[in-house]
Design an enzyme around this catalytic site. Structure first.
Site, PDB file in Angstrom:
ATOM      1  N   ARG A  69       0.832  -1.211   0.000  1.00  0.00           N
ATOM      2  CA  ARG A  69       0.000   0.000   0.000  1.00  0.00           C
ATOM      3  C   ARG A  69       0.871   1.266   0.000  1.00  0.00           C
ATOM      4  NH1 ARG A  69      -3.648   2.794   4.229  1.00  0.00           N
ATOM      5  NH2 ARG A  69      -5.260   3.737   2.923  1.00  0.00           N
ATOM      6  N   HIS A  73       0.444   4.343  -2.630  1.00  0.00           N
ATOM      7  CA  HIS A  73       0.213   5.736  -2.216  1.00  0.00           C
ATOM      8  C   HIS A  73       1.387   6.640  -2.580  1.00  0.00           C
ATOM      9  CE1 HIS A  73      -3.407   5.423   0.751  1.00  0.00           C
ATOM     10  NE2 HIS A  73      -3.609   4.770  -0.375  1.00  0.00           N
ATOM     11  N   ASP A  74       2.582   6.079  -2.700  1.00  0.00           N
ATOM     12  CA  ASP A  74       3.716   6.865  -3.185  1.00  0.00           C
ATOM     13  C   ASP A  74       3.525   7.182  -4.665  1.00  0.00           C
ATOM     14  OD1 ASP A  74       6.208   8.116  -3.397  1.00  0.00           O
ATOM     15  OD2 ASP A  74       7.224   6.227  -3.899  1.00  0.00           O
ATOM     16  N   ASN A 101      -3.713   8.812   4.635  1.00  0.00           N
ATOM     17  CA  ASN A 101      -2.537   8.122   5.174  1.00  0.00           C
ATOM     18  C   ASN A 101      -2.417   8.172   6.697  1.00  0.00           C
ATOM     19  OD1 ASN A 101      -1.350   7.336   2.648  1.00  0.00           O
ATOM     20  ND2 ASN A 101      -0.710   9.463   2.329  1.00  0.00           N
ATOM     21  N   PRO A 169      -7.426   7.785  -4.361  1.00  0.00           N
ATOM     22  CA  PRO A 169      -8.724   7.108  -4.404  1.00  0.00           C
ATOM     23  C   PRO A 169      -9.272   6.923  -2.986  1.00  0.00           C
ATOM     24  CG  PRO A 169      -7.156   5.986  -5.829  1.00  0.00           C
ATOM     25  CD  PRO A 169      -6.384   7.032  -5.068  1.00  0.00           C
ATOM     26  N   HIS A 199      -6.437  -5.749  -2.390  1.00  0.00           N
ATOM     27  CA  HIS A 199      -7.271  -5.941  -1.195  1.00  0.00           C
ATOM     28  C   HIS A 199      -7.560  -7.409  -0.921  1.00  0.00           C
ATOM     29  CE1 HIS A 199      -8.868  -1.510  -1.344  1.00  0.00           C
ATOM     30  NE2 HIS A 199      -7.587  -1.594  -1.050  1.00  0.00           N
ATOM     31  N   THR A 200      -6.761  -8.296  -1.455  1.00  0.00           N
ATOM     32  CA  THR A 200      -6.852  -9.712  -1.104  1.00  0.00           C
ATOM     33  C   THR A 200      -6.149 -10.007   0.215  1.00  0.00           C
ATOM     34  OG1 THR A 200      -6.292 -11.948  -1.829  1.00  0.00           O
ATOM     35  CG2 THR A 200      -4.775 -10.236  -2.468  1.00  0.00           C
TER      36      THR A 200
HETATM   37  C1  HEM Z   1      -8.915   1.501  -6.031  1.00  0.00           C
HETATM   38  C2  HEM Z   1      -8.847   2.386  -5.079  1.00  0.00           C
HETATM   39  C3  HEM Z   1      -8.459   2.064  -3.664  1.00  0.00           C
HETATM   40  C4  HEM Z   1      -9.085   2.499  -2.547  1.00  0.00           C
HETATM   41  C5  HEM Z   1     -10.294   3.420  -2.488  1.00  0.00           C
HETATM   42  C6  HEM Z   1      -8.402   1.927  -1.420  1.00  0.00           C
HETATM   43  C7  HEM Z   1      -8.735   2.153  -0.101  1.00  0.00           C
HETATM   44  C8  HEM Z   1      -8.189   1.506   0.973  1.00  0.00           C
HETATM   45  C9  HEM Z   1      -8.580   1.689   2.343  1.00  0.00           C
HETATM   46  C10 HEM Z   1      -9.649   2.646   2.829  1.00  0.00           C
HETATM   47  C11 HEM Z   1      -7.838   0.846   3.099  1.00  0.00           C
HETATM   48  C12 HEM Z   1      -7.908   0.668   4.609  1.00  0.00           C
HETATM   49  C13 HEM Z   1      -6.957   1.606   5.301  1.00  0.00           C
HETATM   50  C14 HEM Z   1      -7.139   1.588   6.797  1.00  0.00           C
HETATM   51  O1  HEM Z   1      -8.122   1.044   7.292  1.00  0.00           O
HETATM   52  O2  HEM Z   1      -6.275   2.160   7.491  1.00  0.00           O
HETATM   53  C15 HEM Z   1      -6.968   0.134   2.215  1.00  0.00           C
HETATM   54  C16 HEM Z   1      -6.065  -0.817   2.614  1.00  0.00           C
HETATM   55  C17 HEM Z   1      -5.231  -1.472   1.768  1.00  0.00           C
HETATM   56  N1  HEM Z   1      -5.065  -1.241   0.423  1.00  0.00           N
HETATM   57 FE1  HEM Z   1      -6.246  -0.088  -0.727  1.00  0.00          FE
HETATM   58  N2  HEM Z   1      -7.386   1.153  -1.867  1.00  0.00           N
HETATM   59  C18 HEM Z   1      -7.365   1.204  -3.232  1.00  0.00           C
HETATM   60  C19 HEM Z   1      -6.438   0.610  -4.067  1.00  0.00           C
HETATM   61  C20 HEM Z   1      -5.401  -0.173  -3.637  1.00  0.00           C
HETATM   62  C21 HEM Z   1      -4.312  -0.614  -4.473  1.00  0.00           C
HETATM   63  C22 HEM Z   1      -4.113  -0.207  -5.928  1.00  0.00           C
HETATM   64  C23 HEM Z   1      -3.523  -1.394  -3.703  1.00  0.00           C
HETATM   65  C24 HEM Z   1      -2.258  -2.126  -4.060  1.00  0.00           C
HETATM   66  C25 HEM Z   1      -1.983  -2.559  -5.261  1.00  0.00           C
HETATM   67  C26 HEM Z   1      -4.113  -1.429  -2.390  1.00  0.00           C
HETATM   68  C27 HEM Z   1      -3.632  -2.154  -1.329  1.00  0.00           C
HETATM   69  C28 HEM Z   1      -4.133  -2.093  -0.051  1.00  0.00           C
HETATM   70  C29 HEM Z   1      -3.687  -2.962   1.015  1.00  0.00           C
HETATM   71  C30 HEM Z   1      -2.704  -4.101   0.885  1.00  0.00           C
HETATM   72  C31 HEM Z   1      -4.361  -2.557   2.171  1.00  0.00           C
HETATM   73  C32 HEM Z   1      -4.184  -3.108   3.584  1.00  0.00           C
HETATM   74  C33 HEM Z   1      -3.031  -2.363   4.239  1.00  0.00           C
HETATM   75  C34 HEM Z   1      -2.714  -2.797   5.657  1.00  0.00           C
HETATM   76  O3  HEM Z   1      -3.249  -3.778   6.157  1.00  0.00           O
HETATM   77  O4  HEM Z   1      -1.884  -2.112   6.285  1.00  0.00           O
HETATM   78  N3  HEM Z   1      -5.231  -0.658  -2.376  1.00  0.00           N
HETATM   79  N4  HEM Z   1      -7.187   0.560   0.917  1.00  0.00           N
END
Ligand code: HEM
Ligand SMILES: *[C@@H]1O[C@H](CO)[C@@H](O)[C@H](O)[C@H]1NC(C)=O
Ligand SMILES: *[C@@H]1O[C@H](CO)[C@@H](O)[C@H](O)[C@H]1NC(C)=O
Ligand SMILES: *[C@@H]1O[C@H](CO)[C@@H](O)[C@H](O)[C@H]1NC(C)=O
Ligand SMILES: *[C@@H]1O[C@H](CO)[C@@H](O)[C@H](O)[C@H]1NC(C)=O
Ligand SMILES: *[C@@H]1O[C@H](CO)[C@@H](O)[C@H](O)[C@H]1NC(C)=O
Ligand SMILES: *[C@@H]1O[C@H](CO)[C@@H](O)[C@H](O)[C@H]1NC(C)=O
Length: 338
Positions: A69, A73-74, A101, A169, A199-200
């Site tokens: 992530r 975000h970078d 962030n 996003p 998000h897997t």
């Molecule tokens: C498509 C738009 C996306 C949105 C709106 C989004 C939004 C979010 C949000 C709201 C969280 C939870 C953060 C938290 O609860 O602190 C999250 C977690 C995460 N996102 Fe996304 N995300 C997006 C795309 C992506 C992409 C492109 C990736 C990587 C290729 C990604 C990887 C992750 C991962 C791995 C987590 C879990 C991080 C952790 O457990 O520390 N996301 N995302």
């Protein structure tokens, strides 16, 4: 990987290391990223980062998700230039403190540990932006996902763009907005659907889910596209006025494994974020992103192949290769000399 002969190596020592680094990825007059970038200057860079990640994972099973992530975000804010990693200084508030962030992005200490290990092995050579790209690939691979050849040679920028990170996003975004934010960075529908498959694994705080449970789009009703049994489950964990920081699995079926269950969940209305379910359930998804969700749900191989390519595409967002603008930071949190 191809190893160069000793003649250019010797010439490089005379000419200075920078010349070799720049020359390695030259295609015509344009500097580009390439897999071999550190082969001469820091041949063990990948394995060094890998060992740091394995050690960190021993005490933090979530770290692989958190690190990919950070790369996302970078890259989405002024390109993959390590801008997210800079700490706030007077006159420049860091991206890491912006709403997408702050109290959410994590893993910075592990990036620091990787940087320290690399500085010990090959001082001043491997950029922080490249560390994030390498860490993302290792994290996916060690979680059961695909591997790919990471393109390298990014320099670190000297600014962090707080305002720019406000455009990341958001979980409440609808499909149209998500498509705009991705296409703005030359990422298409396949990239959007494949990269969302990140998000897997990993976790999500209740605060990003509660609107769907209780007051979707201000209707004072749950999101109608959310499976009712899953909604009941989430409502237990995330009560209406409860603690918004409580964590949930992004993929409750296999929380720490990189697989295609993200898509099979969406197929049964168990996408956890609005932005996830939109890929299938938005009226605008028919004929655009929904068929891609279907394809990845039915074929993990297809997902893995697309994910690897889309990670390379994301890693190519505005690569900073001009040494008059960028640098290799010795500390990922600070611009050199400040
Ligand atoms: C498509 C738009 C996306 C949105 C709106 C989004 C939004 C979010 C949000 C709201 C969280 C939870 C953060 C938290 O609860 O602190 C999250 C977690 C995460 N996102 Fe996304 N995300 C997006 C795309 C992506 C992409 C492109 C990736 C990587 C290729 C990604 C990887 C992750 C991962 C791995 C987590 C879990 C991080 C952790 O457990 O520390 N996301 N995302
Ligand atoms: C970031 O989050 C912390 C802890 O939740 C909070 O104390 C701080 O005020 C937040 N910073 C910004 C800039 O919002
Ligand atoms: C960020 O946006 C705010 C509000 O629009 C503005 O006041 C500020 O000058 C911007 N900061 C930078 C560095 O552009
Ligand atoms: C998507 O969200 C944007 C911004 O909130 C809004 O202007 C637009 O009407 C929405 N599109 C659809 C199809 O709901
Ligand atoms: C598209 O990117 C530019 C900067 O390159 C930014 O100013 C603009 O807000 C972005 N648009 C969207 C919809 O994110
Ligand atoms: C539901 O959301 C709307 C719009 O965001 C807000 O005005 C309203 O106060 C919320 N209702 C409750 C009960 O929180
Ligand atoms: C909210 O939940 C987080 C994460 O589980 C926990 O660290 C924190 O102490 C909780 N806050 C309160 C006020 O209970």
């Amino acid at each position: 990987m191809a190893s160069s002969s000793s003649a250019p190596r010797a010439a490089a020592v005379v000419a200075g290391v920078l010349v070799v680094m720049a020359a390695l990825c030259l295609h015509g007059a344009t500097a580009q990223l390439c897999e071999e970038y550190y082969d001469d200057t820091c041949p063990n860079a990948y394995d060094t980062v890998k060992q740091v990640l394995i050690d960190a994972h021993d005490s933090d099973t979530r770290i692989f998700a958190s690190l990919i992530r950070l790369h996302f975000h970078d890259c989405f804010v002024q390109g993959c230039d390590g801008s997210l990693l800079l700490d706030t200084v007077p006159g420049m508030q860091s991206e890491k403190e912006s709403p997408p962030n702050n109290a959410s992005a994590r893993g910075f200490e592990v990036v620091d540990a990787a940087k320290a290990a690399l500085e010990a092995a090959c001082p001043g050579v491997v950029s922080c932006a490249d560390i994030l790209a390498i860490a993302a690939e290792i994290s996916v691979e060690l979680s059961g996902g695909p591997s790919w050849g990471v393109l390298l040679g990014r320099l670190d920028g000297k600014t962090s763009d707080f305002n720019g990170s406000l455009d990341l996003p958001a979980p409440t975004d609808n499909l149209t907005v998500l498509q705009q934010k991705f296409s703005n960075l030359s990422l298409n529908d396949v990239d959007l659907v494949a990269l969302s498959g990140g998000h897997t694994f990993g976790r999500v705080q209740c605060q990003f889910v509660t609107d769907r449970l209780y007051n979707f789009s201000g209707t004072n009703m749950p999101d109608p596209t959310l499976d009712s049994a899953y909604r009941a489950f989430l409502s237990q964990r995330c009560p209406r006025n409860g603690n918004g920081s409580v964590l949930n699995d992004l993929d409750p079926t296999t929380p720490d494994t990189f697989d295609n269950n993200y898509y099979t969940n969406i197929e049964v209305n168990r996408g956890i974020l609005n932005s996830d379910q939109e890929l299938k359930s938005s009226p605008q998804a028919q004929g655009t992103t929904a068929p891609i969700v279907d394809q990845f749900a039915s074929s993990q191989d297809a997902f893995f192949a697309s994910f690897a390519q889309s990670m390379i595409n994301m890693g190519n967002i505005r690569p900073l290769t001009d040494p008059s603008v960028g640098e290799v930071r010795t500390n990922c949190r600070r611009v050199n000399g400040r």
